[in-house]
Write an enzyme that holds these catalytic residues in place. Structure first.
Site, PDB file in Angstrom:
ATOM      1  CG  ASN A  44      10.272  -8.883  -9.014  1.00 38.22           C
ATOM      2  OD1 ASN A  44      10.766  -8.574  -7.855  1.00 38.22           O
ATOM      3  ND2 ASN A  44      10.078  -8.129 -10.174  1.00 38.22           N
ATOM      4  CD  GLU A  57       2.257 -10.646  -6.530  1.00 38.77           C
ATOM      5  OE1 GLU A  57       3.480 -10.679  -7.082  1.00 38.77           O
ATOM      6  OE2 GLU A  57       1.630  -9.466  -7.005  1.00 38.77           O
TER       7      GLU A  57
HETATM    8  N1  THU Z   1       5.681  -8.686 -11.026  1.00 38.30           N
HETATM    9  C1  THU Z   1       5.517  -9.411  -9.881  1.00 38.30           C
HETATM   10  O1  THU Z   1       6.410  -9.842  -9.130  1.00 38.30           O
HETATM   11  N2  THU Z   1       4.155  -9.594  -9.386  1.00 38.30           N
HETATM   12  C2  THU Z   1       3.243  -8.883 -10.102  1.00 38.30           C
HETATM   13  O2  THU Z   1       1.810  -9.438  -9.853  1.00 38.30           O
HETATM   14  C3  THU Z   1       3.362  -8.230 -11.275  1.00 38.30           C
HETATM   15  C4  THU Z   1       4.630  -8.204 -11.673  1.00 38.30           C
HETATM   16  C5  THU Z   1       7.145  -8.593 -11.495  1.00 38.30           C
HETATM   17  C6  THU Z   1       7.388  -9.428 -12.555  1.00 38.30           C
HETATM   18  C7  THU Z   1       8.414  -8.523 -13.023  1.00 38.30           C
HETATM   19  O3  THU Z   1       9.617  -8.647 -12.701  1.00 38.30           O
HETATM   20  C8  THU Z   1       8.122  -6.971 -12.993  1.00 38.30           C
HETATM   21  O4  THU Z   1       7.181  -7.075 -11.690  1.00 38.30           O
HETATM   22  C9  THU Z   1       7.598  -6.355 -13.824  1.00 38.30           C
HETATM   23  O5  THU Z   1       6.484  -6.889 -14.649  1.00 38.30           O
HETATM   24 ZN    ZN Z   2       1.850 -11.451 -10.950  1.00 42.16          ZN
END
Ligand code: THU
Ligand code: ZN
Length: 133
Positions: A44, A57
């Site tokens: 992320n 993802e």
């Molecule tokens: N996040 C993801 O990378 N994937 C998900 O499906 C859930 C949320 C990240 C986005 C943000 O940087 C952090 O997790 C908190 O929401």
């Molecule tokens: Zn997500």
């Protein structure tokens, strides 16, 4: 854990180290296995705008598509929580659009695992066919 899942886990854990999460401090690593047998991993990346944040993802799937792969057969998501965490709704939508019925594997850093098929996590995605007039 089978050999391919181990490989996905290793790559997702490695890429998670590069997660940029100064806002939430919630680091996510993902690795997607394509129909062509290739693996794409991503983390992320948060934005000061908050809304421009990319999810691990979704970023892994974008890389697969950019490389010419349009079918995800397995996707693993790694977080440093006590229990495994499945992808959010947006990521479920995206996984559903680029897979027949991908297996989604949620794993903690210590290896606690939950598995599900995307059709069970997200049974009714919005699909391209819905755009036809
Ligand atoms: N996040 C993801 O990378 N994937 C998900 O499906 C859930 C949320 C990240 C986005 C943000 O940087 C952090 O997790 C908190 O929401
Ligand atoms: Zn997500």
């Amino acid at each position: 854990m089978d050999r391919i899942t181990k490989k996905l886990f290793t790559q997702a854990k490695r890429v998670r180290q590069n997660a940029f999460a100064p806002i939430s401090h919630y680091k996510v690593g993902a690795a997607a296995l394509t129909k062509g047998g290739r693996i794409f991993s991503a983390c992320n990346v948060e934005s000061a705008t908050v809304t421009l944040t990319t999810h691990a993802e979704a970023a892994a799937i974008d890389q697969a598509v950019a490389a010419g792969e349009r079918t995800i057969v397995k996707i693993i998501v790694v977080v440093a929580e006590k229990a495994p965490v499945f992808p959010c709704g947006l990521c479920r939508q995206k996984i559903a659009e680029f897979s027949g019925n991908a297996e989604v594997i949620a794993v903690t850093m210590r290896g606690a695992t939950r598995r599900a098929f995307i059709k069970d996590l997200y049974p009714e995605p919005f699909v391209m066919k819905n755009l036809e007039k």
